[in-house]
Write a protein that holds these residues in place. Structure first.
Motif, PDB file in Angstrom:
ATOM      1  N   HIS A   1       0.178 -19.588  -2.858  1.00 36.55           N
ATOM      2  CA  HIS A   1       1.029 -19.989  -3.982  1.00 36.55           C
ATOM      3  C   HIS A   1       2.511 -19.910  -3.636  1.00 36.55           C
ATOM      4  CE1 HIS A   1      -2.691 -19.877  -6.084  1.00 36.55           C
ATOM      5  NE2 HIS A   1      -2.872 -18.620  -5.725  1.00 36.55           N
ATOM      6  N   GLY A   2       2.834 -19.965  -2.370  1.00 34.01           N
ATOM      7  CA  GLY A   2       4.226 -19.866  -1.963  1.00 34.01           C
ATOM      8  C   GLY A   2       4.475 -18.561  -1.213  1.00 34.01           C
ATOM      9  N   PHE A   3       5.717 -18.343  -0.823  1.00 36.49           N
ATOM     10  CA  PHE A   3       6.026 -17.245   0.098  1.00 36.49           C
ATOM     11  C   PHE A   3       6.537 -16.026  -0.646  1.00 36.49           C
ATOM     12  CE2 PHE A   3       5.972 -21.131   2.481  1.00 36.49           C
ATOM     13  CZ  PHE A   3       5.219 -20.768   3.586  1.00 36.49           C
ATOM     14  N   ASP A   4       5.724 -15.002  -0.694  1.00 35.05           N
ATOM     15  CA  ASP A   4       6.051 -13.773  -1.419  1.00 35.05           C
ATOM     16  C   ASP A   4       6.752 -12.811  -0.445  1.00 35.05           C
ATOM     17  OD1 ASP A   4       6.055 -11.294  -2.572  1.00 35.05           O
ATOM     18  OD2 ASP A   4       3.927 -11.297  -3.147  1.00 35.05           O
ATOM     19  N   PRO A   5       8.021 -12.494  -0.691  1.00 32.40           N
ATOM     20  CA  PRO A   5       8.761 -11.635   0.248  1.00 32.40           C
ATOM     21  C   PRO A   5       8.070 -10.290   0.490  1.00 32.40           C
ATOM     22  CG  PRO A   5      10.226 -12.500  -1.452  1.00 32.40           C
ATOM     23  CD  PRO A   5       8.832 -12.905  -1.839  1.00 32.40           C
ATOM     24  N   ALA A   6       7.383  -9.761  -0.530  1.00 31.61           N
ATOM     25  CA  ALA A   6       6.728  -8.453  -0.349  1.00 31.61           C
ATOM     26  C   ALA A   6       5.573  -8.584   0.651  1.00 31.61           C
ATOM     27  CB  ALA A   6       6.216  -7.940  -1.688  1.00 31.61           C
ATOM     28  N   GLU A   7       4.812  -9.675   0.557  1.00 28.48           N
ATOM     29  CA  GLU A   7       3.705  -9.877   1.503  1.00 28.48           C
ATOM     30  C   GLU A   7       4.238 -10.080   2.928  1.00 28.48           C
ATOM     31  OE1 GLU A   7       0.570  -9.545   1.312  1.00 28.48           O
ATOM     32  OE2 GLU A   7       0.099  -9.642  -0.812  1.00 28.48           O
ATOM     33  N   ILE A   8       5.339 -10.818   3.025  1.00 33.29           N
ATOM     34  CA  ILE A   8       5.916 -11.079   4.357  1.00 33.29           C
ATOM     35  C   ILE A   8       6.394  -9.764   4.975  1.00 33.29           C
ATOM     36  CG2 ILE A   8       7.808 -12.242   5.571  1.00 33.29           C
ATOM     37  CD1 ILE A   8       7.530 -14.547   3.567  1.00 33.29           C
ATOM     38  N   ALA A   9       7.055  -8.949   4.169  1.00 30.78           N
ATOM     39  CA  ALA A   9       7.550  -7.663   4.695  1.00 30.78           C
ATOM     40  C   ALA A   9       6.381  -6.781   5.133  1.00 30.78           C
ATOM     41  CB  ALA A   9       8.385  -6.955   3.623  1.00 30.78           C
ATOM     42  N   GLU A  10       5.298  -6.810   4.375  1.00 30.91           N
ATOM     43  CA  GLU A  10       4.140  -5.983   4.711  1.00 30.91           C
ATOM     44  C   GLU A  10       3.463  -6.493   5.986  1.00 30.91           C
ATOM     45  OE1 GLU A  10       3.224  -3.198   3.993  1.00 30.91           O
ATOM     46  OE2 GLU A  10       1.117  -3.087   4.608  1.00 30.91           O
ATOM     47  N   TYR A  11       3.381  -7.802   6.110  1.00 29.94           N
ATOM     48  CA  TYR A  11       2.818  -8.396   7.336  1.00 29.94           C
ATOM     49  C   TYR A  11       3.641  -7.928   8.540  1.00 29.94           C
ATOM     50  CZ  TYR A  11       1.139 -11.986  10.580  1.00 29.94           C
ATOM     51  OH  TYR A  11       0.599 -12.643  11.665  1.00 29.94           O
ATOM     52  N   ASN A  12       4.954  -7.994   8.403  1.00 30.58           N
ATOM     53  CA  ASN A  12       5.821  -7.616   9.528  1.00 30.58           C
ATOM     54  C   ASN A  12       5.715  -6.118   9.845  1.00 30.58           C
ATOM     55  OD1 ASN A  12       6.747 -10.176  10.047  1.00 30.58           O
ATOM     56  ND2 ASN A  12       8.432 -10.042   8.591  1.00 30.58           N
ATOM     57  N   ARG A  13       5.561  -5.318   8.819  1.00 28.10           N
ATOM     58  CA  ARG A  13       5.429  -3.863   9.045  1.00 28.10           C
ATOM     59  C   ARG A  13       4.153  -3.562   9.823  1.00 28.10           C
ATOM     60  NH1 ARG A  13       2.990   0.501   7.331  1.00 28.10           N
ATOM     61  NH2 ARG A  13       1.613  -0.637   5.928  1.00 28.10           N
ATOM     62  N   GLN A  14       3.054  -4.174   9.370  1.00 26.33           N
ATOM     63  CA  GLN A  14       1.775  -3.916  10.049  1.00 26.33           C
ATOM     64  C   GLN A  14       1.790  -4.459  11.477  1.00 26.33           C
ATOM     65  OE1 GLN A  14      -1.633  -5.168   7.818  1.00 26.33           O
ATOM     66  NE2 GLN A  14      -0.956  -4.186   5.950  1.00 26.33           N
ATOM     67  N   SER A  15       2.412  -5.593  11.642  1.00 29.49           N
ATOM     68  CA  SER A  15       2.464  -6.187  12.978  1.00 29.49           C
ATOM     69  C   SER A  15       3.225  -5.250  13.928  1.00 29.49           C
ATOM     70  CB  SER A  15       3.132  -7.554  12.859  1.00 29.49           C
ATOM     71  OG  SER A  15       3.464  -8.037  14.096  1.00 29.49           O
ATOM     72  N   ARG A  16       4.342  -4.735  13.467  1.00 28.85           N
ATOM     73  CA  ARG A  16       5.123  -3.800  14.299  1.00 28.85           C
ATOM     74  C   ARG A  16       4.282  -2.580  14.677  1.00 28.85           C
ATOM     75  NH1 ARG A  16       9.925  -2.194  15.982  1.00 28.85           N
ATOM     76  NH2 ARG A  16      10.814  -4.166  15.355  1.00 28.85           N
ATOM     77  N   GLU A  17       3.567  -2.028  13.709  1.00 32.18           N
ATOM     78  CA  GLU A  17       2.764  -0.827  14.004  1.00 32.18           C
ATOM     79  C   GLU A  17       1.720  -1.123  15.080  1.00 32.18           C
ATOM     80  OE1 GLU A  17       3.020   1.813   9.952  1.00 32.18           O
ATOM     81  OE2 GLU A  17       1.195   0.688  10.337  1.00 32.18           O
ATOM     82  N   ARG A  18       1.129  -2.294  14.995  1.00 32.38           N
ATOM     83  CA  ARG A  18       0.101  -2.639  15.998  1.00 32.38           C
ATOM     84  C   ARG A  18       0.716  -2.749  17.391  1.00 32.38           C
ATOM     85  NH1 ARG A  18      -1.644  -5.965  11.970  1.00 32.38           N
ATOM     86  NH2 ARG A  18      -0.580  -7.775  12.808  1.00 32.38           N
ATOM     87  N   TYR A  19       1.840  -3.456  17.474  1.00 28.53           N
ATOM     88  CA  TYR A  19       2.463  -3.619  18.795  1.00 28.53           C
ATOM     89  C   TYR A  19       2.892  -2.259  19.356  1.00 28.53           C
ATOM     90  CZ  TYR A  19       2.523  -8.681  19.167  1.00 28.53           C
ATOM     91  OH  TYR A  19       2.139  -9.986  19.324  1.00 28.53           O
ATOM     92  N   GLU A  20       3.471  -1.426  18.492  1.00 26.98           N
ATOM     93  CA  GLU A  20       3.962  -0.130  18.990  1.00 26.98           C
ATOM     94  C   GLU A  20       2.811   0.759  19.432  1.00 26.98           C
ATOM     95  OE1 GLU A  20       6.543   1.426  15.951  1.00 26.98           O
ATOM     96  OE2 GLU A  20       8.210   0.139  16.588  1.00 26.98           O
ATOM     97  N   SER A  21       1.689   0.687  18.707  1.00 19.34           N
ATOM     98  CA  SER A  21       0.576   1.546  19.095  1.00 19.34           C
ATOM     99  C   SER A  21      -0.012   1.092  20.438  1.00 19.34           C
ATOM    100  CB  SER A  21      -0.448   1.629  17.957  1.00 19.34           C
ATOM    101  OG  SER A  21      -1.641   0.988  18.258  1.00 19.34           O
TER     102      SER A  21
END
Ligand SMILES: Cc1cc2nc3c(=O)[nH]c(=O)nc-3n(C[C@H](O)[C@H](O)[C@H](O)COP(=O)(O)OP(=O)(O)OC[C@H]3O[C@@H](n4cnc5c(N)ncnc54)[C@H](O)[C@@H]3O)c2cc1C
Length: 511
Positions: free
Chosen positions: A372-392
C-alpha cells in the motif's frame, strides 16, 4: 494516515546474478497478478559467478521459492555440504572441522552439552568435539544421506546440511523457474536511471531505468541487484558504504575451476596461506577453487601462483581476478530501492554467507512488502534487521582471522593484534572464562559453530559453569559414550556421498 503513495503493482529487478534471480524466484512464488515482476540484465556485463557454497538455511529459501531439491541439484551439478574443513588456520599444520547442526544432544541437563564436554575433557574422558557432531563424522567418512525426521531421538533426525553448486547454472535454473511463473526478462544494459521529479510522496523515487536500446522499464519498486556496481543504490541515490576492511583486510580473489578428483567430498575445504586462504568446492563435474588474499600483503602474481600450486588436479581454465571491498551499504532500503546481494554489502566468502544474505534480503522484503505504499517505519525496521545480520556475519568471520597463532608473516600477526568489534570481544571473553556460549536471536551462526571455530583455533576456557558438576563424571562419560556410539552407528549405515548423488540427483555430463 500519512500518504505513502499509490498502491504498488510493478517490481523491477535490475541485475540477473544470483541475487536478481533468487529475488525473482522468491517474489514470483508469492506475488500473483495484478503484480508484475520484470528483470533486466546485461549479458555483456555478465555475473560474478562464484557463489558456489551455501549454509543450511538455503533449504528454507528452497521452501519459500518452491524449488525442488533433487531437480535443482541435478540442474546445477550440485553436491552436498556438511560443513567446512579449516586447514592451517590456528597454526600451520593444524586442521579442524566446522560441521553443521547440533553438537551432542538436545539439552537434558541444566547446562548445555559443551559445559559437560569441557569438564570431561579436563578429566581426560572426552573425545574431540567432532565425535559428537553427526555432520562432521559423516563428512570425515565421506558419507551422506538426507535427514530422517521420523527417527525422533536419533541424530539422523536433524542432520545439518547445505549445498555446493555451479553459480552460473544456479542463476540459469532460477531464471527458467521464474520465467515459467510469469517473470518477464529483458536483456540490455541500463544507461540511465530516471527519478520522479514531481512533488509528492514519491518525489525522488526511481521511476524507470533506460536501456541502451532506448527502451524505458518503469516500475513502482526497484531491486538493485547489480552487484558491486550498485547502480541504483550507490550511483543514483548515493547511499553511503561502511568500509570494514580494517577488520577483514582481504580484498581480492583469484578463481579457477579444476578437474574432479575422487572421492567426491561432502564439504568445502578452506586452507589458510601466507596472506589469505584458498577455497575448494567439489561439484559433480569439476572443483571450484579460489585464493582470497590481501593485496597489501601479497602481489597478484604471487597469489595466482599460490592458487595454481595448491590445486589437487589440473586447472580447466585460466584463473580470473576478482576485486572486492568488505563492508555494507548504510541503508539497504532507500526510498523505493532495495539493494539485495553485493550491491547491499559484501562480507568475504569464508563461511559462504553471501547467498544467505540475499535470501534474507528478499525474505524480509516479502515480509515487509509495501503493498500500500512505502511506510517509513517498515523501511527503518528492514534496515535495522539487515544491519544486524551483516554485523553478526562479519563478527563470526573476523573471529577466524583474529584467533590465529600463525607466525609466518605480517598479515596474520596484524589480524591477531587488531582491535576487534566489541560484540566479538564479549563472546570470546565469555568463552575464554567459563566456556559460556552466547546466543542472541539475530545470530546466523549458533552456539555449535562458535564452539567449533573457537576450539578449532585453540581458544581454551579456564573452566566451566559449576552447574556442570551436579552430574558425576562417570555418568556423564557414559552418556557421552552413548552419544558418540550412536553417531558412529548412524554414519556407518549412510551411503557414500557420490553413491547418494548417483541415486538422487545425478547431473548429465556437461557439453
Ligand atoms: C571471490 C568470491 C567468492 C564467493 N563465494 C561465495 C560462496 O561460496 N558462497 C556464497 O554464498 N557467496 C559467495 N560469493 C558471493 C556471491 O557470488 C554473490 O553474493 C552472489 O553471486 C550474488 O551476486 P549478485 O547477483 O549481487 O551480483 P552479480 O553476480 O555481479 O550480478 C550483477 C548483475 O547485474 C547486472 N548489471 C550490472 N550493471 C548493469 C547495468 N548497467 N545494466 C544491466 N544490468 C547490469 C549484471 O549483468 C548481472 O546480471 C562470493 C563472492 C566473491 C567475490
Amino acid at each position: 494516515m500519512e500518504n505513502w503513495g499509490k498502491p504498488l503493482r510493478k517490481v523491477v529487478i535490475v541485475g540477473g546474478g544470483a541475487a536478481g534471480w533468487m529475488s525473482a524466484a522468491a517474489l514470483s512464488a508469492v506475488l500473483k497478478p495484478p503484480y508484475e515482476i520484470h528483470l533486466v540484465e546485461s549479458d555483456e556485463i555478465g555475473i560474478i559467478g562464484v557463489g558456489e557454497a551455501t549454509i543450511p538455511l538455503i533449504r528454507m529459501f528452497n521452501g519459500l521459492a518452491q524449488i525442488d531439491e533433487a531437480a535443482f541439484l541435478k540442474a546445477t551439478q550440485g553436491t552436498f555440504k556438511l560443513g567446512i574443513e579449516f586447514v592451517n588456520w590456528g597454526r600451520e599444520g593444524e586442521r579442524y572441522f566446522h560441521g553443521f547442526g547440533r553438537v551432542g544432544k538436545a539439552a537434558l541437563w541444566p547446562v548445555d552439552f559443551t559445559q559437560y564436554w569441557l569438564r570431561l575433557r579436563a578429566a581426560g574422558r572426552a573425545q574431540p568435539i567432532d565425535a559428537y557432531v553427526i555432520s562432521s563424522m559423516a563428512a570425515k567418512a565421506n558419507r551422506f544421506m538426507l535427514p530422517q525426521p521420523e527417527m525422533q531421538n536419533s541424530p539422523m533426525a536433524e542432520l545439518g546440511y547445505a549445498y555446493h553448486f555451479d553459480a552460473n547454472l544456479y542463476a540459469r535454473h532460477l531464471r527458467a523457474l521464474s520465467e515459467r511463473r510469469g517473470v518477464r526478462r529483458t536483456e540490455g544494459k541500463v544507461v540511465r536511471v530516471l527519478l520522479d521529479e514531481e512533488p509528492g510522496p514519491t518525489s525522488g523515487h526511481v521511476r524507470a531505468v533506460e536501456l541502451e536500446s532506448g527502451e524505458l522499464v518503469e516500475g513502482d519498486l526497484f531491486l538493485d541487484c547489480t552487484g558491486f556496481a550498485g547502480l541504483l543504490t550507490d550511483k543514483t541515490l548515493g547511499v553511503g558504504f561502511e568500509d570494514w576492511s580494517h577488520w577483514l583486510p582481504c580484498d581480492r580473489a583469484w578463481a579457477v575451476p579444476s578437474e574432479s578428483t575422487k572421492p567426491l567430498l561432502p564439504y568445502t575445504r578452506s586452507t589458510a596461506h601466507r596472506a589469505g586462504w584458498q577455497w575448494r568446492i567439489p561439484l559433480q563435474h569439476r572443483v571450484g577453487n579460489g585464493h582470497v588474499y590481501s593485496s597489501q600483503h601479497m602481489s597478484d602474481d604471487e597469489a595466482a601462483d599460490v592458487l595454481l600450486r595448491n590445486l589437487d588436479a589440473p586447472a580447466l581454465a585460466d584463473p580470473r581476478l576478482i576485486r572486492f571491498k568488505t563492508g555494507m551499504r548504510k541503508d539497504a532500503w532507500t526510498r523505493n530501492v532495495v539493494a539485495i546481494g553485493m550491491s547491499a554489502g559484501f562480507v568475504e566468502p569464508l563461511e559462504s554467507t553471501a547467498l544467505h544474505l540475499v535470501q534474507m534480503g528478499v525474505a524480509k522484503l516479502i515480509e515487509a512488502f509495501p503493498h500500500h505504499g512505502f511506510d517509513p517505519a517498515e523501511i527503518a525496521e528492514y534496515n535495522r534487521q539487515s544491519r544486524e545480520r551483516y554485523e553478526s556475519v562479519r563478527d563470526f568471520i573476523v573471529l577466524h582471522y583474529h584467533l590465529n597463532q600463525r607466525n609466518d608473516g605480517g598479515f596474520w600477526q596484524a589480524c591477531a593484534n587488531m582491535h576487534i568489534p566489541d560484540a566479538l570481544r564479549w563472546r570470546m571473553d565469555l568463552y575464554a572464562g567459563s566456556g559460556r556460549l552466547v546466543y542472541v536471536d539475530t545470530d546466523l551462526f549458533r552456539e555449535p559453530s562458535w564452539l567449533e571455530v573457537m576450539e578449532g583455533q585453540n581458544l581454551r576456557p579456564k573452566g566451566w559453569l559449576s552447574l556442570a558438576e551436579l552430574q558425576g563424571v562417570d555418568d556423564t562419560a557414559n552418556y557421552f559414550k552413548g552419544v558418540s556410539d550412536t553417531i558412529a552407528n548412524c554414519v556407518a549405515v549412510m551411503p557414500e556421498h557420490s553413491e547418494f548423488i548417483r541415486s538422487y540427483c545425478a547431473a548429465p555430463p556437461m557439453k
